[in-house]
Design a protein around this motif. Structure first.
Motif, short mmCIF file in Angstrom:
data_model
loop_
_atom_site.label_atom_id
_atom_site.label_comp_id
_atom_site.label_asym_id
_atom_site.label_seq_id
_atom_site.Cartn_x
_atom_site.Cartn_y
_atom_site.Cartn_z
N ARG A 106 -3.51 -3.79 -8.77
CA ARG A 106 -2.44 -4.01 -8.69
C ARG A 106 -1.77 -2.59 -8.51
NH1 ARG A 106 -0.49 -7.47 -13.24
NH2 ARG A 106 -2.23 -6.31 -14.34
N LEU A 107 -1.46 -2.24 -7.23
CA LEU A 107 -0.70 -1.14 -7.02
C LEU A 107 0.92 -1.11 -7.16
CD1 LEU A 107 -2.51 0.21 -3.44
CD2 LEU A 107 -3.10 0.87 -5.91
N LEU A 108 1.39 -0.05 -7.77
CA LEU A 108 2.87 0.13 -7.78
C LEU A 108 3.41 0.86 -6.78
CD1 LEU A 108 3.06 0.50 -11.77
CD2 LEU A 108 3.56 -1.64 -10.70
N ILE A 109 4.35 0.11 -5.80
CA ILE A 109 4.62 0.80 -4.69
C ILE A 109 6.47 0.80 -4.75
CG2 ILE A 109 4.89 0.79 -1.95
CD1 ILE A 109 2.24 1.52 -3.19
N SER A 110 6.70 1.98 -4.49
CA SER A 110 8.47 1.99 -4.44
C SER A 110 8.94 0.81 -3.41
CB SER A 110 8.95 3.27 -4.06
OG SER A 110 10.41 3.37 -3.65
N HIS A 111 9.94 0.08 -3.88
CA HIS A 111 10.56 -0.89 -3.01
C HIS A 111 10.84 -0.18 -1.66
CE1 HIS A 111 12.93 -4.05 -1.53
NE2 HIS A 111 14.08 -3.27 -1.57
N ASN A 112 11.38 1.01 -1.86
CA ASN A 112 12.02 1.63 -0.50
C ASN A 112 10.74 2.14 0.47
OD1 ASN A 112 14.63 1.46 -1.26
ND2 ASN A 112 14.80 3.55 -1.84
N LEU A 113 9.65 2.07 0.11
CA LEU A 113 8.45 2.67 0.73
C LEU A 113 7.59 1.45 1.27
CD1 LEU A 113 7.29 5.52 -1.02
CD2 LEU A 113 7.81 5.80 1.15
N MET A 114 8.06 0.01 0.86
CA MET A 114 7.35 -1.16 1.21
C MET A 114 7.35 -1.26 2.68
SD MET A 114 5.84 -2.43 -1.24
CE MET A 114 5.55 -4.34 -1.08
N GLY A 115 8.30 -0.91 3.41
CA GLY A 115 8.39 -1.02 4.94
C GLY A 115 7.38 0.03 5.65
N SER A 116 7.23 0.85 4.96
CA SER A 116 5.91 1.96 5.41
C SER A 116 4.73 1.29 5.41
CB SER A 116 6.00 3.12 4.74
OG SER A 116 7.38 3.56 4.85
N VAL A 117 4.47 0.56 4.25
CA VAL A 117 3.12 -0.12 4.18
C VAL A 117 2.98 -1.45 4.96
CG1 VAL A 117 1.68 -1.23 2.43
CG2 VAL A 117 2.91 0.85 1.92
N THR A 159 12.47 0.25 -9.46
CA THR A 159 12.61 0.04 -7.88
C THR A 159 11.27 -0.08 -7.36
OG1 THR A 159 12.81 2.34 -7.55
CG2 THR A 159 14.89 1.15 -7.64
N GLU A 160 10.26 -0.61 -8.34
CA GLU A 160 8.86 -0.52 -7.76
C GLU A 160 8.54 -2.24 -7.61
OE1 GLU A 160 6.19 2.90 -8.89
OE2 GLU A 160 6.73 1.70 -10.59
N ARG A 161 7.51 -2.42 -6.71
CA ARG A 161 6.98 -3.84 -6.37
C ARG A 161 5.45 -3.46 -6.43
NH1 ARG A 161 10.08 -5.17 -0.85
NH2 ARG A 161 8.41 -6.59 -0.48
N ILE A 162 4.75 -4.75 -6.83
CA ILE A 162 3.38 -4.78 -6.62
C ILE A 162 2.70 -4.96 -5.32
CG2 ILE A 162 1.43 -6.02 -7.64
CD1 ILE A 162 2.88 -6.18 -10.27
N VAL A 163 1.74 -4.31 -4.99
CA VAL A 163 1.01 -4.64 -3.71
C VAL A 163 -0.28 -4.77 -4.38
CG1 VAL A 163 -0.45 -3.89 -1.69
CG2 VAL A 163 2.28 -3.57 -2.02
#
Length: 328
Positions: A115-126, A156-160
């Motif tokens: 479960r990776l922690l990714i910045s919400h603002n970078l989710m669009g990049s992924v 401001t993080e979400r899980i991927v």
């Protein structure tokens, strides 16, 4: 079992990308792991994590144990290739240690996940436009990826979640890492998630998060320093600017009727908060700009995300009530 060797040197993660003295790029990728898995990653006397550093050249550490909390944060920093290799080795380690998932040549053996922690603002990049990027990563790596829509509380993080074999997860992590490095500026000012004692995340695995008012990452959130021009001498000099994206359909609940809620958040936090009139990209999200001292900004973020969580709970409750009425 001592986990001292596994602690991150600074006690807090660095940004998604930072220039190294040689001009290379350093990727820092965090993941949420169970306390049990953290013990496997660290190993007896820190042996496993030390071996991982030797084999991959990365810096790796696990956050400290918090009594009553069942999750910890794994932080891995290094080159994209090194971080990807490290996560692949970690997944192999966890599979080897799990009696329910023995390593075998059986192709139908259950896959693992991280479960990776990714910045919400970078989710669009992924994820990419219309989900094309995340589909390409899955196709190229053979891993399956599930991006959570929810922002973790007081962060401001979400899980991927990345699911697959250790090899496919390693390939996916490498591609994800390259996406994060390409758009690293969007990750500046990320408020990191910290598992703590007061969080019960609905709809997720049992997890916990720190109580309100605690420092987001042990230091001032990294943002651009923005001293106010023409300010009086009593004006704080350690002002920070942070930008966060908010889903358009949630902006109204934060502003409130006639601006009452956003005015209250500004008053309680002491930060200046401005809201973009138009969405900033194809996601349709609006940019909130917060300017204030690190403490004021943290208070503002806490209040903003509390408001978001309350609105989400209200909407879920309304949907459940409508479903119950339809069934009757």
């Amino acid at each position: 079992m001592s986990d001292a060797p596994a602690q991150h040197e600074s006690g807090s993660p660095i940004q998604s990308r930072s220039p190294s003295p040689t001009g290379g790029e350093v990727l820092t990728l965090r993941a949420l792991v169970s306390t049990k898995d953290a013990g496997v990653i660290i190993g007896k006397g820190g042996k496993n994590v030390a071996d991982l550093r030797d084999q991959t050249g990365v810096k790796a550490g696990v956050s400290k144990v918090i009594p009553g909390v069942h999750e910890r944060v794994l932080t891995v920093s290094g080159s994209v290739e090194g971080v990807a290799k490290a996560y692949g080795l970690i997944v192999s380690q966890l599979l080897s240690a799990s009696p329910s998932s023995p390593i075998s040549s059986n192709p139908s053996a259950p896959p693992s996940s991280i479960r990776l922690l990714i910045s919400h603002n970078l989710m669009g990049s992924v994820i990419g436009r219309n989900g094309l990027k995340i589909k390409a990563i899955q196709d190229n790596s053979g891993a399956r990826m599930i991006a959570s829509k929810d922002i973790l509380p007081q962060s401001t993080e979400r899980i991927v979640e990345v699911q697959g074999t250790s090899e496919s997860i390693g390939r996916a992590v490498e591609e994800i890492g390259r996406c994060l490095l390409e758009d690293w500026e969007r990750g500046v000012g990320t408020v990191y998630f910290h598992p703590g004692a007061n969080d019960e995340r609905s709809g997720r695995r049992p997890g916990h998060q720190g109580g309100g008012g605690r420092r987001s990452n042990g230091e001032a959130p990294r943002g651009r320093t923005s001293p106010s021009p023409n300010s009086p001498t009593s004006q704080p000099t350690n002002l920070r600017t942070q930008n966060i994206s908010i889903p358009s359909d949630m902006v109204g609940c934060i502003i409130g009727r006639n601006g009452t809620k956003i005015t209250e958040i500004r008053r309680l936090s002491g930060s200046k908060i401005s809201i973009a009139k138009e969405p900033h990209d194809e996601t349709g999200e609006r940019m909130f700009t917060i300017v204030g001292t690190p403490e004021a900004n943290e208070k503002a973020l806490f209040l903003l995300y509390n408001q978001l969580e309350s609105e989400k709970e209200r909407r879920v409750g309304r949907e459940q009530l409508q479903q119950e009425e339809m069934q009757e």
